[in-house]
Design a protein around this motif. Sequence first.
Motif, mmCIF file in Angstrom:
data_model
loop_
_atom_site.group_PDB
_atom_site.id
_atom_site.type_symbol
_atom_site.label_atom_id
_atom_site.label_comp_id
_atom_site.label_asym_id
_atom_site.label_seq_id
_atom_site.Cartn_x
_atom_site.Cartn_y
_atom_site.Cartn_z
ATOM 1 N N TYR A 77 0.830 -1.204 0.000
ATOM 2 C CA TYR A 77 0.000 0.000 0.000
ATOM 3 C C TYR A 77 0.869 1.261 0.000
ATOM 4 N N GLU A 78 1.977 1.214 0.735
ATOM 5 C CA GLU A 78 2.874 2.375 0.784
ATOM 6 C C GLU A 78 3.523 2.611 -0.578
ATOM 7 N N ILE A 79 3.909 1.537 -1.242
ATOM 8 C CA ILE A 79 4.535 1.657 -2.567
ATOM 9 C C ILE A 79 3.536 2.210 -3.578
ATOM 10 N N ILE A 80 2.304 1.730 -3.524
ATOM 11 C CA ILE A 80 1.269 2.224 -4.433
ATOM 12 C C ILE A 80 1.032 3.715 -4.201
ATOM 13 N N GLY A 81 0.974 4.125 -2.933
ATOM 14 C CA GLY A 81 0.775 5.536 -2.639
ATOM 15 C C GLY A 81 1.941 6.391 -3.083
ATOM 16 N N LEU A 82 3.154 5.860 -2.954
ATOM 17 C CA LEU A 82 4.360 6.615 -3.282
ATOM 18 C C LEU A 82 4.583 6.725 -4.786
ATOM 19 N N ALA A 157 -8.640 10.344 -5.458
ATOM 20 C CA ALA A 157 -7.487 9.684 -4.849
ATOM 21 C C ALA A 157 -6.410 10.697 -4.492
ATOM 22 N N ALA A 158 -6.173 11.647 -5.397
ATOM 23 C CA ALA A 158 -5.129 12.643 -5.159
ATOM 24 C C ALA A 158 -5.462 13.538 -3.969
ATOM 25 N N VAL A 159 -6.694 14.038 -3.923
ATOM 26 C CA VAL A 159 -7.074 14.943 -2.840
ATOM 27 C C VAL A 159 -7.050 14.204 -1.499
ATOM 28 N N SER A 160 -7.497 12.952 -1.498
ATOM 29 C CA SER A 160 -7.473 12.177 -0.250
ATOM 30 C C SER A 160 -6.049 12.048 0.282
ATOM 31 N N GLN A 161 -5.091 11.915 -0.632
ATOM 32 C CA GLN A 161 -3.685 11.816 -0.231
ATOM 33 C C GLN A 161 -3.169 13.162 0.261
ATOM 34 N N MET A 162 -3.604 14.241 -0.372
ATOM 35 C CA MET A 162 -3.138 15.580 -0.014
ATOM 36 C C MET A 162 -3.564 15.974 1.401
ATOM 37 N N TYR A 296 -7.597 2.636 -10.875
ATOM 38 C CA TYR A 296 -8.411 1.597 -10.240
ATOM 39 C C TYR A 296 -7.597 0.750 -9.268
ATOM 40 N N LEU A 297 -6.321 0.563 -9.556
ATOM 41 C CA LEU A 297 -5.457 -0.121 -8.594
ATOM 42 C C LEU A 297 -5.369 0.690 -7.306
ATOM 43 N N PHE A 298 -5.268 2.010 -7.437
ATOM 44 C CA PHE A 298 -5.196 2.874 -6.254
ATOM 45 C C PHE A 298 -6.505 2.826 -5.476
ATOM 46 N N VAL A 299 -7.628 2.778 -6.179
ATOM 47 C CA VAL A 299 -8.936 2.695 -5.508
ATOM 48 C C VAL A 299 -9.047 1.384 -4.731
ATOM 49 N N ALA A 300 -8.587 0.281 -5.325
ATOM 50 C CA ALA A 300 -8.610 -1.011 -4.629
ATOM 51 C C ALA A 300 -7.745 -0.952 -3.383
ATOM 52 N N ARG A 301 -6.623 -0.289 -3.474
ATOM 53 C CA ARG A 301 -5.738 -0.118 -2.319
ATOM 54 C C ARG A 301 -6.425 0.670 -1.220
#
Length: 402
Positions: A77-82, A157-162, A296-301
Amino acid sequence: MTNWPETLGGCLMEISLSITSTEGVLAMLVGVCAFFFWLEKATQSRLFQYLPPLIFIYLTPVLLATQGILPTKSPVYEIIGLLVLPMMLVLLLLKVNVRGAIRVLGRGVGVMLFGTLGVMVGAPIGFLAVKPWLGPDAWKAFGTLAGSWIGGTGNMAAVSQMIDASGTDVGLAVIGDSVIYLFWLPILLGSKLFAERFAAFTGVDEDRVAKMTAAARAETNYTTAPTTPDILGLLTVALFASWIAELVAQRLPTIDPYLSASAWKILLITALGIGLSFTRLSKIPGSHELAMALVYLFVARMGAQTNLANAAGQTLPFLVGATIWIFIHGAFCLLGAKLLRVDVHTAAIASAANIGGAASASIVATHHQESLVPASILMALIGYAIGNFAGYATALLCLLVS
């Protein structure tokens, strides 16, 4: 002597109950994404028009994590986010054709921007209306949903990370996005029945749709299937842009809680992606398809990291706030159509481009005027371009009234 059947059965049972390895977690997330798109294509079910694969791609990992099959924390999950998030943003923005959208849509872009303003104004109003029944960080759920309602899933996904939204906040946003979509899409589709009265209300030119159709045909680009050098080139561009944004973000000042290093990185990535869309790199085929696969991979994560039990008590008030919010957006779309003298088809597509992204905009365009499908995609791409900036600003507005 080793009892091989029992040993093998025990191993299979262990694998089936808990997946912790990097390869296994990644395989499950990618497999969930692939399965629901295969199911949509294989069944041709109308269910997916109202409940798109996104909702299943998000909820399935939620259920798998709840049952202990997938972990809620993993290095994957960390790698996907990074890596995946910045790469997908660059690839998504490469196809943004700002000049083409303005040439084709003209005042229609203005209506969409009115709709965007409606999302930004409506979010803090909807949040204030239900704030007493929500948790202290619920502003993050509204901010996350704003990313989706201005641009699309990638922006969400981007805003949630921000804003460092929790799994609970993201869960509320995904539920709100799906439920509101169920009744907002039929409203947009049904608005076609009022085309003549709407034209009288806005004073639209009679030949506006014909002009847009002709302009859209002139802008249509026919691309070939991506080759191996194309894919390698896209990956190179996305990785280098992510690297540059990371290096610059580390050297910029942070203002807690308004501007974190993560927020700086996403804003820089967005600016880089938009800038690259004006270069010849935008002509490389396959960028949008590759970007959406990563989205979609990020959404699954995000689903695998979510605990919906924490969101259960907040779901109803959140949906009430989101309903107030969506009608404020609709009022702004009507105001924009009136002031800019735009037809109902363009107004409906503008709202769909905000609330549902390219897929919804295409559905609405097909129902209203099939010749406007290319124009609807251009409009949705504008939403992708401004979604991170406007979505982040909306989240900060909600923070100010929290």
